[in-house]
Design an enzyme around this catalytic site. Structure first.
Site, PDB file in Angstrom:
ATOM      1  N   TYR A 149      -9.037   8.150  -0.619  1.00 34.15           N
ATOM      2  CA  TYR A 149      -9.281   6.879   0.065  1.00 34.15           C
ATOM      3  C   TYR A 149      -9.059   5.721  -0.904  1.00 34.15           C
ATOM      4  O   TYR A 149      -8.373   4.737  -0.593  1.00 34.15           O
ATOM      5  CB  TYR A 149     -10.723   6.881   0.585  1.00 34.15           C
ATOM      6  N   LYS A 153      -6.497   2.456  -0.790  1.00 31.54           N
ATOM      7  CA  LYS A 153      -6.949   1.067  -0.856  1.00 31.54           C
ATOM      8  C   LYS A 153      -6.388   0.362  -2.092  1.00 31.54           C
ATOM      9  O   LYS A 153      -6.078  -0.823  -2.060  1.00 31.54           O
ATOM     10  CB  LYS A 153      -8.484   1.013  -0.850  1.00 31.54           C
TER      11      LYS A 153
END
Lengths: 244, 457
Positions: A149, A153
């Site tokens: 994740y 990002k």
């Protein structure tokens, strides 16, 4: 001055709070969601609560080929676009299941970046517009507990940074917002540190203020800038041994 | 999002066992907590579970919103679904709070048809408890104003219910304590008001007869409520102040130099945690009551008060339930039929005054004819008393309960933490019908709160 907001990721709690802040200021709202039926309750809320003019469109952030035609099909080019798309995924699963990992990376990085890139072209041609990407403090440094994740990002943050740099003289604002912990359905039922945890409405206000000319890179709760600066400053030989 | 390992693993269905209680902080019980994230995902969340109850704002005083096993938080169902300014008709999800509704619509000239004593309740909770307000004698309960609702029945199907569609299910869901299904959304009409001010007239009642006469005189008033000095005895037994209220017109507000739609000041006072239970004792409460009575008696007359002071005076004091210390408190709210009410009420007040532990927050109101089912109101008078949760209180309340049901009265389930099955069954003749419906719906054992288990609902 009120204009038209395009909100991508309209079923997210943060996204809804952003739309509500703009609706309160009298903006027209275009909601884009993969599943418009699920976003309908958010659209209804904006109309009932703020008497907003709201449109609801289908857009799948993974269907990158469809973006250009989709943008051409909009009734008008919006004044501001906010991308609130995000998928936390499951780090453990991502470590052994490349398909899941790829989905998380595509949803957090590829889709949002490519879409905002195309919108940036149109904004630059017009000579105005604001682009807000909701990224994450998780992208500031990869950590063992959520680096898939976080990598997505981080990519998104870097893309926004480059876009901002390139368009600085074109009249187009590019803003990166890093919410930190937020009380949403993504975090419901978890014990979060109160000082570090914001309400969705705080993110809404931060996005609105930044897009109107506030900062370029915004930590919703100021303390996060400090927290992440400390995390970023830890020397790698030490960092790699930490349980983060 | 900075995801920690816990954060990465936990989805919206994150489970945890927590100790829960109602607003009175008595009784407490462990329950699994689930959080609904949208009306559409609730059927999946609840599938196969037993002993479940929905919990809105947790403002029921006792154990009504504590699940037998599982408690489902509905706070995320907070979207408004539609508003028609021509009719005032609002459709909203069940987790929307009354505070949110008032804040959103009062500046646009609309106010809810019925409001309870706090604005920090949810729409779903107001329907499940069929709350009443200071206008029950004229408007009935909140349920009387609900035009339709969507109910997730135990079979996992959301059903539209109204007076035309599934009428029996609709009727028993009003006041049904969440035991017929989980309310997902509801439609009701707000009413137009010219301002957020109430023209309040205060009258003094020197004893209980004067008090009841004053409340009867208010039959034509829009709102009426009395504060009662529940420590006064002898000739002063039942003395208090009666507050009549009417919505103030726009011109009256402007003439008085008031903003027609006042917004309550921020910075609410908060009662700190950890207060000992003796903060409220006979001496302090007697002194407070005497002062309050004399001040009201001296002020008399009438004046403009803002909506929040008239309807929700205690909302200005956050966490006031901590006033009773860690053991918590119970609110005893009964209704007794009009005929013979004076004798029953004076007997109750006398015993309460003798015990001397009641708080200053004692309220007496007229109620009009009720809504049927398990809805609380019946034509009569309702008395609400706050008492510390202890053995002496429980012994006294058992006695009071007997006199209430002997007079044909009943106790309010939204406040209840301790009444007996016998009292409950005697007070609610519709119970067998309610149980039949639960059986037909397959709700028995599936939808169950600590309250429903305790009372055999």
């Amino acid at each position: 001055m009120a204009g038209t907001l395009l909100l991508v990721g309209a079923t997210s709690d943060i996204g809804h709070a952003v739309a509500a802040r703009y609706a309160q200021a009298g903006w027209r709202i275009l909601l884009a969601a993969r599943d418009p039926e699920r976003a309908q309750r958010n659209a209804d809320d904006l109309v009932a609560r703020h008497r907003a003019e709201v449109g609801l469109l289908r857009l799948d952030i993974l269907e990158t080929d469809s973006f250009a035609a989709w943008l051409d099909g909009l009734p008008a080019l919006p004044d501001t676009v906010v991308c609130a798309v995000g998928e936390l995924g499951d780090q453990g699963r991502a470590e052994v299941d490349p398909t899941h990992a790829e989905g998380v990376m595509r949803t957090n990085f590829l889709g949002p970046s490519l879409l905002l890139g195309l919108i940036a072209e149109r904004f630059a041609a017009r000579g105005s517009g604001a682009i807000v990407g909701i990224s994450s403090v998780a992208g500031d440094r990869g950590r063992g507990s959520n680096y898939v994740y976080g990598a997505g990002k981080a990519g998104f943050t870097a893309f926004l940074s480059g876009l901002r740099n390139r368009l600085a003289k074109s009249g187009v604002r590019v803003v990166t917002v890093k919410p930190g912990f937020v009380r949403t359905r993504m975090t419901r039922g978890l014990r979060l540190p109160p000082l570090l945890t914001g309400e969705p409405s705080e993110v809404g206000q931060a996005v609105y203020a930044a897009a109107q000319g506030g900062g370029d890179v915004v930590y919703v709760r100021k303390i996060w800038r400090l927290v992440m600066a400390v995390i970023a400053a830890i020397p790698e030989p030490v960092f790699k041994r930490l349980n983060l | 999002m900075l995801a920690t390992p816990a954060l990465a693993e936990a989805g919206p269905e994150a489970q945890s066992l927590r100790t829960l209680s109602g607003w009175g902080r008595y009784p407490r019980a462990a329950s699994e907590i689930l959080a609904a994230d949208a009306p559409g995902t609730l059927p999946m969340l609840l599938r196969g579970r037993r002993g479940v109850i929905a919990r809105g704002a947790g403002r029921a005083y006792g154990d009504a919103a504590v699940g037998q096993r599982t408690t489902v938080l509905t706070g995320a169902l907070d979207r408004l679904r539609g508003f028609d300014p021509a009719t005032g008709r609002l459709r909203a999800e069940a987790g929307v709070t009354l505070a949110d509704i008032v804040r959103t619509f009062l500046p646009r000239g609309f106010f809810p048809p019925v409001v309870p004593g706090t604005q920090f309740v949810t729409l779903g909770g107001m329907i499940a408890s069929d709350v009443h307000g200071k206008n029950h004698h004229r408007e009935g309960g909140f349920g009387a104003h609900v035009e339709a609702l969507t109910l997730l029945t135990p079979d996992g199907v959301p059903r539209r219910c109204s007076r035309d569609q599934n009428p029996d299910l609709f009727a028993l869901t009003l006041g049904g304590m969440g035991l017929t299904g989980t309310i997902l959304d509801a439609t009701f009409r707000l009413r137009p008001v010219e301002s957020g001010w109430i023209c309040q007239q205060t009258r003094v009642a020197a004893d209980l007869s004067a008090m009841l006469r004053a409340l009867e005189e208010d039959d034509a008033a829009t709102y009426s409520v009395a504060w009662i000095d529940c420590l006064a005895r002898g000739a002063s037994l039942g003395r208090g102040l009666v507050y009549r209220g009417e919505h103030a017109g726009r011109q009256a507000c402007l003439a008085a130099g008031r903003d027609p739609f006042p917004i309550p000041a921020h910075g609410r006072l908060t009662v700190p945690p950890g207060l000992p239970a003796w903060t409220l004792n006979r001496a302090s409460v007697t002194a407070f009551n005497a002062l309050y009575f004399r001040r009201g008696a001296a002020a008399g007359a009438s004046g403009l008060v803002p909506w929040h002071s008239y309807f929700f005076p205690l909302d200005g004091l956050a966490a006031w339930n901590r006033l009773y210390g860690a053991r918590g408190f119970v609110q005893h709210q009964c209704v007794v039929p009009r005929r013979g009410a004076e004798a029953v009420l004076s007997g109750m007040l006398d015993r309460v005054a003798r015990l001397g532990t009641a708080s200053p927050l004692a309220v007496l109101k007229r109620l009009g004819p009720g809504g049927g089912g398990l809805s609380f109101p019946i034509d009569g008078y309702t008395l609400a008393l706050d008492l510390p949760a202890n053995a002496a209180t429980f012994a006294l309340l058992d006695e009071l309960d007997r006199s209430v049901v002997a007079a044909g009265g009943r106790l309010y389930l939204a406040k209840d933490a301790r009444q007996s099955r016998e009292t409950f069954e005697a007070g609610y003749p519709a119970l067998p019908t309610f149980r039949d419906l639960r059986r037909q719906l397959g709700a028995e054992g599936v939808l169950a709160s600590r309250l429903s288990v305790r009372l055999g609902m």
